[in-house]
Design an enzyme around this catalytic site. Sequence first.
Site, mmCIF file in Angstrom:
data_model
loop_
_atom_site.group_PDB
_atom_site.id
_atom_site.type_symbol
_atom_site.label_atom_id
_atom_site.label_comp_id
_atom_site.label_asym_id
_atom_site.label_seq_id
_atom_site.Cartn_x
_atom_site.Cartn_y
_atom_site.Cartn_z
ATOM 1 N N ASP A 1 -5.161 5.682 11.359
ATOM 2 C CA ASP A 1 -5.301 4.885 10.141
ATOM 3 C C ASP A 1 -6.577 5.306 9.403
ATOM 4 O OD1 ASP A 1 -3.993 1.887 9.259
ATOM 5 O OD2 ASP A 1 -5.927 2.461 8.369
ATOM 6 N N ILE A 2 -6.480 5.348 8.084
ATOM 7 C CA ILE A 2 -7.617 5.775 7.258
ATOM 8 C C ILE A 2 -8.731 4.729 7.247
ATOM 9 C CG2 ILE A 2 -6.917 4.836 5.014
ATOM 10 C CD1 ILE A 2 -7.410 7.632 3.824
ATOM 11 N N ASN B 1 3.075 -5.732 10.109
ATOM 12 C CA ASN B 1 2.883 -6.639 8.982
ATOM 13 C C ASN B 1 4.117 -6.530 8.099
ATOM 14 O OD1 ASN B 1 0.268 -7.301 9.840
ATOM 15 N ND2 ASN B 1 -0.594 -5.511 8.814
ATOM 16 N N GLY C 1 1.007 -9.565 5.129
ATOM 17 C CA GLY C 1 -0.122 -8.643 4.956
ATOM 18 C C GLY C 1 0.283 -7.188 4.805
ATOM 19 N N GLN C 2 1.563 -6.931 4.519
ATOM 20 C CA GLN C 2 2.009 -5.547 4.367
ATOM 21 C C GLN C 2 1.516 -4.982 3.037
ATOM 22 O OE1 GLN C 2 6.263 -5.047 4.757
ATOM 23 N NE2 GLN C 2 6.144 -2.811 4.623
ATOM 24 N N HIS D 1 6.078 0.232 9.359
ATOM 25 C CA HIS D 1 5.158 0.919 10.274
ATOM 26 C C HIS D 1 4.615 -0.078 11.277
ATOM 27 C CE1 HIS D 1 2.938 -0.549 6.772
ATOM 28 N NE2 HIS D 1 1.935 -0.801 7.610
ATOM 29 N N HIS E 1 1.237 -0.807 13.739
ATOM 30 C CA HIS E 1 -0.156 -0.490 14.061
ATOM 31 C C HIS E 1 -0.320 -0.514 15.580
ATOM 32 C CE1 HIS E 1 -1.661 -1.302 9.878
ATOM 33 N NE2 HIS E 1 -0.584 -2.060 9.849
HETATM 34 P P1 5GP Z 1 -0.239 -2.548 6.223
HETATM 35 O O1 5GP Z 1 -1.374 -3.240 5.527
HETATM 36 O O2 5GP Z 1 0.864 -2.212 5.237
HETATM 37 O O3 5GP Z 1 0.259 -3.218 7.441
HETATM 38 O O4 5GP Z 1 -0.841 -1.180 6.746
HETATM 39 C C1 5GP Z 1 -0.996 -0.036 5.969
HETATM 40 C C2 5GP Z 1 -2.038 0.786 6.650
HETATM 41 O O5 5GP Z 1 -1.994 2.103 6.145
HETATM 42 C C3 5GP Z 1 -3.471 0.266 6.418
HETATM 43 O O6 5GP Z 1 -4.074 -0.029 7.659
HETATM 44 C C4 5GP Z 1 -4.147 1.407 5.686
HETATM 45 O O7 5GP Z 1 -5.497 1.576 6.065
HETATM 46 C C5 5GP Z 1 -3.293 2.611 6.054
HETATM 47 N N1 5GP Z 1 -3.271 3.640 5.049
HETATM 48 C C6 5GP Z 1 -3.027 3.464 3.717
HETATM 49 N N2 5GP Z 1 -3.059 4.655 3.083
HETATM 50 C C7 5GP Z 1 -3.315 5.590 4.034
HETATM 51 C C8 5GP Z 1 -3.461 7.011 3.985
HETATM 52 O O8 5GP Z 1 -3.361 7.659 2.939
HETATM 53 N N3 5GP Z 1 -3.716 7.639 5.170
HETATM 54 C C9 5GP Z 1 -3.829 6.964 6.350
HETATM 55 N N4 5GP Z 1 -4.079 7.683 7.444
HETATM 56 N N5 5GP Z 1 -3.681 5.622 6.432
HETATM 57 C C10 5GP Z 1 -3.430 4.951 5.280
#
Ligand code: 5GP
Length: 113
Positions: free
Chosen positions: A30-31, A86, A92-93, A99, A101
Site C-alpha cells: 500500500d502506498i 472496506n 471506507g472504500q 481489494h 488489506h
Molecule cells: P480503500 O480505502 O479503498 O479500502 O483502500 C485503498 C487503498 O489503496 C488505500 O489504502 C490507499 O493507500 C491505496 N492506494 C491508493 N492508490 C494507490 C496507488 O497508486 N498505489 C498503491 N500502492 N496503493 C494505493
Amino acid sequence: MGDCIFCKIISKQIPSKIVYEDDSVISFYDIDPQAPVHIVIVPKKHIKSLDHIIDEDQDLIGHIFLCAKKIAGELGLKDGYRIINNCGKLGGQTVDHIHFHLLGGRELQWPPG
Ligand code: 5GP
Ligand code: ZN
C-alpha cells in the site's frame, strides 16, 4: 474501469511494489501504510466492491484468502495479521475495485474506528 487505479496497477501502467502475482490476483505494498506490513490483494477482474461479487466469483474470492495466508507466511507474520475489506462509502472504500488489506507487524486494535 478506464480510470481505475488498480486496473492501471494490474496492467503496469502505474508502478507498484509487487509482492505476489498470478493469473487472477496481484498483491502490492500500500502506498500509505497503516501498519509495518500493509499489503493490498486485488483480483485482476474488475469488480467494484464486495457488494458486487456474483456466484461465479466464489473461487476467486477463496483464492484471494489462500494468497493472503501464503503472503503472510512469506512475510513472517507468524504472530497474526488482519484482512480487511472496506465496502462502499460508509465502509471506507476509496478505490472502487474490490481489494483486501493485509495488515500486520504490530498489535492491531479492536474494534476498528
Ligand atoms: P480503500 O480505502 O479503498 O479500502 O483502500 C485503498 C487503498 O489503496 C488505500 O489504502 C490507499 O493507500 C491505496 N492506494 C491508493 N492508490 C494507490 C496507488 O497508486 N498505489 C498503491 N500502492 N496503493 C494505493
Ligand atoms: Zn479496476
